[in-house]
Design a protein around this motif. Structure first.
Motif, PDB file in Angstrom:
ATOM      1  N   GLY A  36      27.253  37.599 -52.732  1.00 27.27           N
ATOM      2  CA  GLY A  36      27.288  36.177 -52.393  1.00 27.27           C
ATOM      3  C   GLY A  36      28.693  35.794 -52.001  1.00 27.27           C
ATOM      4  O   GLY A  36      29.592  36.625 -51.957  1.00 27.27           O
ATOM      5  N   GLY A  37      28.870  34.524 -51.700  1.00 20.63           N
ATOM      6  CA  GLY A  37      30.209  34.044 -51.411  1.00 20.63           C
ATOM      7  C   GLY A  37      30.269  33.140 -50.209  1.00 20.63           C
ATOM      8  O   GLY A  37      29.276  32.566 -49.780  1.00 20.63           O
ATOM      9  N   ALA A  38      31.470  33.030 -49.690  1.00 21.35           N
ATOM     10  CA  ALA A  38      31.783  32.078 -48.638  1.00 21.35           C
ATOM     11  C   ALA A  38      31.494  32.637 -47.249  1.00 21.35           C
ATOM     12  O   ALA A  38      31.434  33.854 -47.061  1.00 21.35           O
ATOM     13  N   PRO A  39      31.342  31.730 -46.282  1.00 26.12           N
ATOM     14  CA  PRO A  39      31.206  32.173 -44.893  1.00 26.12           C
ATOM     15  C   PRO A  39      32.460  32.922 -44.443  1.00 26.12           C
ATOM     16  O   PRO A  39      33.548  32.717 -44.976  1.00 26.12           O
ATOM     17  N   TRP A  40      32.268  33.793 -43.465  1.00 22.68           N
ATOM     18  CA  TRP A  40      33.351  34.507 -42.787  1.00 22.68           C
ATOM     19  C   TRP A  40      34.013  35.572 -43.643  1.00 22.68           C
ATOM     20  O   TRP A  40      35.146  35.958 -43.414  1.00 22.68           O
ATOM     21  N   THR A  41      33.314  36.077 -44.629  1.00 21.21           N
ATOM     22  CA  THR A  41      33.917  37.093 -45.490  1.00 21.21           C
ATOM     23  C   THR A  41      33.319  38.479 -45.267  1.00 21.21           C
ATOM     24  O   THR A  41      33.715  39.418 -45.943  1.00 21.21           O
ATOM     25  N   GLY A  42      32.355  38.599 -44.393  1.00 21.18           N
ATOM     26  CA  GLY A  42      31.791  39.906 -44.087  1.00 21.18           C
ATOM     27  C   GLY A  42      30.638  40.322 -44.979  1.00 21.18           C
ATOM     28  O   GLY A  42      30.337  41.519 -45.076  1.00 21.18           O
ATOM     29  N   LYS A  43      29.960  39.382 -45.599  1.00 25.37           N
ATOM     30  CA  LYS A  43      28.852  39.727 -46.504  1.00 25.37           C
ATOM     31  C   LYS A  43      27.791  40.567 -45.792  1.00 25.37           C
ATOM     32  O   LYS A  43      27.355  41.593 -46.321  1.00 25.37           O
ATOM     33  N   SER A  44      27.379  40.154 -44.613  1.00 28.89           N
ATOM     34  CA  SER A  44      26.335  40.884 -43.878  1.00 28.89           C
ATOM     35  C   SER A  44      26.815  42.264 -43.469  1.00 28.89           C
ATOM     36  O   SER A  44      26.080  43.249 -43.589  1.00 28.89           O
ATOM     37  N   THR A  45      28.037  42.337 -42.994  1.00 30.89           N
ATOM     38  CA  THR A  45      28.588  43.625 -42.566  1.00 30.89           C
ATOM     39  C   THR A  45      28.698  44.582 -43.748  1.00 30.89           C
ATOM     40  O   THR A  45      28.313  45.755 -43.650  1.00 30.89           O
ATOM     41  N   VAL A  46      29.210  44.102 -44.857  1.00 31.84           N
ATOM     42  CA  VAL A  46      29.357  44.951 -46.047  1.00 31.84           C
ATOM     43  C   VAL A  46      27.984  45.417 -46.523  1.00 31.84           C
ATOM     44  O   VAL A  46      27.800  46.598 -46.856  1.00 31.84           O
ATOM     45  N   ALA A  47      27.009  44.528 -46.552  1.00 35.67           N
ATOM     46  CA  ALA A  47      25.659  44.922 -46.985  1.00 35.67           C
ATOM     47  C   ALA A  47      25.083  45.990 -46.053  1.00 35.67           C
ATOM     48  O   ALA A  47      24.498  46.972 -46.519  1.00 35.67           O
ATOM     49  N   ARG A  48      25.269  45.808 -44.756  1.00 33.64           N
ATOM     50  CA  ARG A  48      24.766  46.793 -43.790  1.00 33.64           C
ATOM     51  C   ARG A  48      25.451  48.149 -43.983  1.00 33.64           C
ATOM     52  O   ARG A  48      24.797  49.199 -44.014  1.00 33.64           O
ATOM     53  N   LEU A  49      26.771  48.134 -44.149  1.00 33.80           N
ATOM     54  CA  LEU A  49      27.502  49.390 -44.343  1.00 33.80           C
ATOM     55  C   LEU A  49      27.128  50.058 -45.664  1.00 33.80           C
ATOM     56  O   LEU A  49      26.991  51.297 -45.720  1.00 33.80           O
ATOM     57  N   LEU A  50      26.949  49.268 -46.715  1.00 38.52           N
ATOM     58  CA  LEU A  50      26.492  49.842 -47.988  1.00 38.52           C
ATOM     59  C   LEU A  50      25.129  50.498 -47.821  1.00 38.52           C
ATOM     60  O   LEU A  50      24.884  51.590 -48.348  1.00 38.52           O
ATOM     61  N   ALA A  51      24.245  49.831 -47.099  1.00 36.53           N
ATOM     62  CA  ALA A  51      22.904  50.376 -46.880  1.00 36.53           C
ATOM     63  C   ALA A  51      22.975  51.706 -46.139  1.00 36.53           C
ATOM     64  O   ALA A  51      22.259  52.652 -46.488  1.00 36.53           O
ATOM     65  N   GLU A  52      23.830  51.785 -45.149  1.00 36.22           N
ATOM     66  CA  GLU A  52      23.985  53.038 -44.397  1.00 36.22           C
ATOM     67  C   GLU A  52      24.551  54.146 -45.282  1.00 36.22           C
ATOM     68  O   GLU A  52      24.085  55.284 -45.242  1.00 36.22           O
TER      69      GLU A  52
ATOM     70  N   PRO B  30      36.362  46.126 -42.396  1.00 40.40           N
ATOM     71  CA  PRO B  30      35.052  46.110 -43.058  1.00 40.40           C
ATOM     72  C   PRO B  30      34.744  47.381 -43.859  1.00 40.40           C
ATOM     73  O   PRO B  30      34.150  47.308 -44.940  1.00 40.40           O
ATOM     74  N   ASP B  31      35.149  48.537 -43.358  1.00 37.10           N
ATOM     75  CA  ASP B  31      34.928  49.772 -44.119  1.00 37.10           C
ATOM     76  C   ASP B  31      35.707  49.760 -45.426  1.00 37.10           C
ATOM     77  O   ASP B  31      35.210  50.218 -46.457  1.00 37.10           O
ATOM     78  N   GLY B  32      36.926  49.220 -45.400  1.00 37.41           N
ATOM     79  CA  GLY B  32      37.730  49.141 -46.615  1.00 37.41           C
ATOM     80  C   GLY B  32      37.134  48.190 -47.645  1.00 37.41           C
ATOM     81  O   GLY B  32      37.110  48.492 -48.839  1.00 37.41           O
ATOM     82  N   VAL B  33      36.639  47.047 -47.184  1.00 38.52           N
ATOM     83  CA  VAL B  33      35.982  46.108 -48.103  1.00 38.52           C
ATOM     84  C   VAL B  33      34.727  46.755 -48.673  1.00 38.52           C
ATOM     85  O   VAL B  33      34.435  46.641 -49.863  1.00 38.52           O
ATOM     86  N   THR B  34      34.000  47.478 -47.821  1.00 33.43           N
ATOM     87  CA  THR B  34      32.790  48.174 -48.278  1.00 33.43           C
ATOM     88  C   THR B  34      33.140  49.224 -49.326  1.00 33.43           C
ATOM     89  O   THR B  34      32.394  49.414 -50.295  1.00 33.43           O
ATOM     90  N   ASP B  35      34.272  49.908 -49.156  1.00 38.38           N
ATOM     91  CA  ASP B  35      34.723  50.865 -50.177  1.00 38.38           C
ATOM     92  C   ASP B  35      34.899  50.170 -51.526  1.00 38.38           C
ATOM     93  O   ASP B  35      34.457  50.675 -52.564  1.00 38.38           O
ATOM     94  N   VAL B  36      35.538  49.001 -51.526  1.00 36.81           N
ATOM     95  CA  VAL B  36      35.789  48.261 -52.768  1.00 36.81           C
ATOM     96  C   VAL B  36      34.464  47.829 -53.398  1.00 36.81           C
ATOM     97  O   VAL B  36      34.239  48.009 -54.606  1.00 36.81           O
ATOM     98  N   VAL B  37      33.577  47.267 -52.588  1.00 37.08           N
ATOM     99  CA  VAL B  37      32.284  46.804 -53.106  1.00 37.08           C
ATOM    100  C   VAL B  37      31.448  47.999 -53.567  1.00 37.08           C
ATOM    101  O   VAL B  37      30.813  47.959 -54.627  1.00 37.08           O
TER     102      VAL B  37
END
Length: 187
Positions: A16-32, A170-177
């Motif tokens: 969850g969180g605020a707009p413009w933070t990459g939530k959709s991108t991170v979720a997609r990358l995590l799924a992949e 986005p890949d770096g944020v996905t690493d953290v998440v």
């Protein structure tokens, strides 16, 4: 207690969180990366979803939070109807910490992404779809209030807040998440 016949809501990973933070991108990358099923709750996809730009700030937060609670039930219905043999990662700005926390078996199943003020300003300068109109200032105030509310709620509930400052792609944020969610991905 929320009806969750297959444990889908309890076992999902939530972003969850605020707009413009990459939530959709991170979720997609995590799924992949982890072979997950992604659920994107697009607030704008439902009829009548314009957030008010002309309501005074204090009233606006109350009104928007009531609308988010209402729209959250759509997300729950969608998730209960989602059948997948893989774990689910759900993302969207209506997935608020105070709404998700009662559903999950651990606060570690959620993260909240929020922009730093410097990153928000950077985004404003570089997002061509955001018109430079007076309502933009009201939207920014609203988004700041919603982000601050999410941070307070998350911290009160023991949910991790990740500040997006632009230092990671986005890949770096996905690493953290992904590292945060690892206990739920490996089990």
């Amino acid at each position: 207690m929320t009806w969750d016949p297959f444990g889908t809501l309890q076992k999902a990973l939530w972003i969850g969180g605020a707009p413009w933070t990459g939530k959709s991108t991170v979720a997609r990358l995590l799924a992949e990366r982890y072979d997950l099923t992604t659920y994107h709750h697009d607030y704008r996809a439902r009829p009548g979803n314009a957030l008010p730009d002309d309501v005074p700030a204090g009233d606006q937060l109350t009104e928007i939070m009531a609308e988010f609670r209402h729209r959250f039930h759509y997300a729950l219905d969608d998730l209960r109807a989602l059948t997948s043999p893989r774990p689910i990662v759900a993302e969207g700005r209506v997935l608020r910490p105070e709404l998700v926390a009662p559903l999950v078996d651990s606060p570690g199943r959620m993260v909240v992404l929020v922009p730093t003020e410097l990153f928000r300003q950077h985004q404003l300068r570089h997002r061509p779809e955001e018109p430079a109109i007076p309502a933009q200032r009201t939207r920014l105030t609203r988004d700041r209030m919603l982000a601050a509310h999410a941070v307070r709620a998350a911290r009160d509930l023991g949910i991790r807040v990740i500040e997006i400052d632009g230092s990671l792609d986005p890949d770096g944020v996905t690493d953290v998440v992904g590292e945060h969610f690892r206990p739920y991905l490996d089990g």
